[in-house]
Design a protein around this motif. Structure first.
Motif, PDB file in Angstrom:
ATOM      1  N   TYR A 170       1.919   3.226   3.805  1.00 47.89           N
ATOM      2  CA  TYR A 170       2.944   2.615   4.156  1.00 47.89           C
ATOM      3  C   TYR A 170       4.521   2.709   3.408  1.00 47.89           C
ATOM      4  O   TYR A 170       5.537   3.328   4.160  1.00 47.89           O
ATOM      5  CB  TYR A 170       3.117   0.648   3.834  1.00 47.89           C
ATOM      6  CG  TYR A 170       3.965   0.244   4.740  1.00 47.89           C
ATOM      7  CD1 TYR A 170       4.950   0.982   5.807  1.00 47.89           C
ATOM      8  CD2 TYR A 170       4.261  -1.027   4.170  1.00 47.89           C
ATOM      9  CE1 TYR A 170       6.413   0.184   6.244  1.00 47.89           C
ATOM     10  CE2 TYR A 170       5.337  -1.899   4.877  1.00 47.89           C
ATOM     11  CZ  TYR A 170       5.914  -1.259   6.041  1.00 47.89           C
ATOM     12  OH  TYR A 170       7.396  -2.407   6.418  1.00 47.89           O
ATOM     13  N   ARG A 201       3.300 -10.807   3.887  1.00 43.86           N
ATOM     14  CA  ARG A 201       4.086 -10.499   5.256  1.00 43.86           C
ATOM     15  C   ARG A 201       3.379  -9.837   5.957  1.00 43.86           C
ATOM     16  O   ARG A 201       3.347  -8.229   5.656  1.00 43.86           O
ATOM     17  CB  ARG A 201       5.542 -10.425   5.243  1.00 43.86           C
ATOM     18  CG  ARG A 201       6.104 -11.459   4.494  1.00 43.86           C
ATOM     19  CD  ARG A 201       5.642 -12.819   5.160  1.00 43.86           C
ATOM     20  NE  ARG A 201       6.416 -13.751   4.445  1.00 43.86           N
ATOM     21  CZ  ARG A 201       7.928 -15.097   4.782  1.00 43.86           C
ATOM     22  NH1 ARG A 201       7.698 -15.320   6.114  1.00 43.86           N
ATOM     23  NH2 ARG A 201       7.920 -15.857   4.663  1.00 43.86           N
ATOM     24  N   GLN A 202       3.081  -9.684   6.924  1.00 47.75           N
ATOM     25  CA  GLN A 202       2.694  -8.487   7.923  1.00 47.75           C
ATOM     26  C   GLN A 202       3.600  -8.299   8.515  1.00 47.75           C
ATOM     27  O   GLN A 202       4.112  -8.200   9.955  1.00 47.75           O
ATOM     28  CB  GLN A 202       1.592  -8.596   8.306  1.00 47.75           C
ATOM     29  CG  GLN A 202       0.197  -7.376   9.687  1.00 47.75           C
ATOM     30  CD  GLN A 202      -0.563  -7.395   9.748  1.00 47.75           C
ATOM     31  OE1 GLN A 202      -1.038  -9.247   9.850  1.00 47.75           O
ATOM     32  NE2 GLN A 202      -1.347  -6.636  11.088  1.00 47.75           N
ATOM     33  N   GLY A 247       1.549  -2.806  11.840  1.00 42.66           N
ATOM     34  CA  GLY A 247      -0.085  -3.085  11.771  1.00 42.66           C
ATOM     35  C   GLY A 247      -1.096  -3.889  10.736  1.00 42.66           C
ATOM     36  O   GLY A 247       0.352  -4.051   9.789  1.00 42.66           O
ATOM     37  N   ARG A 248      -1.887  -3.981  10.894  1.00 41.74           N
ATOM     38  CA  ARG A 248      -2.357  -4.868   9.579  1.00 41.74           C
ATOM     39  C   ARG A 248      -2.339  -3.784   8.049  1.00 41.74           C
ATOM     40  O   ARG A 248      -2.771  -4.880   7.454  1.00 41.74           O
ATOM     41  CB  ARG A 248      -4.191  -4.351  10.041  1.00 41.74           C
ATOM     42  CG  ARG A 248      -5.150  -3.611   9.846  1.00 41.74           C
ATOM     43  CD  ARG A 248      -6.066  -3.811  10.586  1.00 41.74           C
ATOM     44  NE  ARG A 248      -7.270  -2.039  10.945  1.00 41.74           N
ATOM     45  CZ  ARG A 248      -7.534  -1.435   9.539  1.00 41.74           C
ATOM     46  NH1 ARG A 248      -7.645  -2.071   8.821  1.00 41.74           N
ATOM     47  NH2 ARG A 248      -8.168  -0.929   9.650  1.00 41.74           N
ATOM     48  N   THR A 249      -2.553  -3.226   7.777  1.00 45.80           N
ATOM     49  CA  THR A 249      -1.580  -2.082   7.324  1.00 45.80           C
ATOM     50  C   THR A 249      -0.157  -2.314   5.984  1.00 45.80           C
ATOM     51  O   THR A 249       0.175  -1.396   5.039  1.00 45.80           O
ATOM     52  CB  THR A 249      -2.590  -0.752   6.998  1.00 45.80           C
ATOM     53  OG1 THR A 249      -1.498  -0.113   7.863  1.00 45.80           O
ATOM     54  CG2 THR A 249      -3.617  -0.699   7.318  1.00 45.80           C
ATOM     55  N   ASN A 298       0.244  -1.151  -0.192  1.00 48.85           N
ATOM     56  CA  ASN A 298      -0.500   0.434  -0.569  1.00 48.85           C
ATOM     57  C   ASN A 298       0.296   1.468   0.484  1.00 48.85           C
ATOM     58  O   ASN A 298       2.156   1.237   0.729  1.00 48.85           O
ATOM     59  CB  ASN A 298      -1.099   0.039   1.286  1.00 48.85           C
ATOM     60  CG  ASN A 298      -0.381   0.352   2.455  1.00 48.85           C
ATOM     61  OD1 ASN A 298      -0.106   1.105   2.695  1.00 48.85           O
ATOM     62  ND2 ASN A 298      -0.844  -0.475   3.579  1.00 48.85           N
ATOM     63  N   LEU A 357       2.261  -4.759   5.462  1.00 53.59           N
ATOM     64  CA  LEU A 357       2.234  -5.617   3.895  1.00 53.59           C
ATOM     65  C   LEU A 357       3.255  -5.040   3.044  1.00 53.59           C
ATOM     66  O   LEU A 357       3.484  -3.761   2.042  1.00 53.59           O
ATOM     67  CB  LEU A 357       0.668  -5.461   3.449  1.00 53.59           C
ATOM     68  CG  LEU A 357      -0.458  -5.156   4.065  1.00 53.59           C
ATOM     69  CD1 LEU A 357      -1.709  -5.740   3.643  1.00 53.59           C
ATOM     70  CD2 LEU A 357      -0.571  -6.122   5.787  1.00 53.59           C
TER      71      LEU A 357
END
Length: 117
Positions: free
Chosen positions: A48, A82-83, A86-88, A45, A90
């Motif tokens: 990030y 892979r995280q 946090g959830r965003t 994303n 990635l």
């Protein structure tokens, strides 16, 4: 009828040296990893990628860029998401030895979408 493959958009925070190598590769590929870089990790994303470029890389390199590019989705399915926080937060972890195959599945050109200094 053959058409363009289904693609996934990826981003990569990129320093000036790496961006220069991408330019030399005519905006179509990522350069080989250095020995101390066993993983190539594009992110999933834009936010990030911006945070890494702006908040971490500028201080180290004086400038940083966010690139965007498309990769054949079917090819990407071999790499688990892979995280990294946090959830965003990635990432894909592509082993350095897979980078030539990864580059062969880039669709179109790598584009610079943000610049930080």
């Amino acid at each position: 009828m053959t058409g363009r493959p289904v693609t996934t958009t990826l981003w990569r925070p990129t320093g000036p040296a790496e961006l220069g190598l991408v330019r030399e590769l005519r905006w179509r590929a990522w350069p080989p990893r250095l020995p101390e870089q066993p993983i190539f990790y594009p992110v999933l994303n834009e936010d990030y990628a911006i945070r890494i470029a702006r908040d971490w890389n500028v201080e180290r390199d004086g400038a940083s860029f966010v690139t965007r590019f498309e990769v054949d989705s079917a090819f990407l399915s071999r790499y688990p998401v892979r995280q990294a926080g946090g959830r965003t937060i990635l990432e894909l972890w592509v082993p350095a030895e897979d980078l030539d195959a990864f580059n062969a599945h880039i669709v179109g050109r790598i584009q610079v979408v943000h610049e930080f200094r």
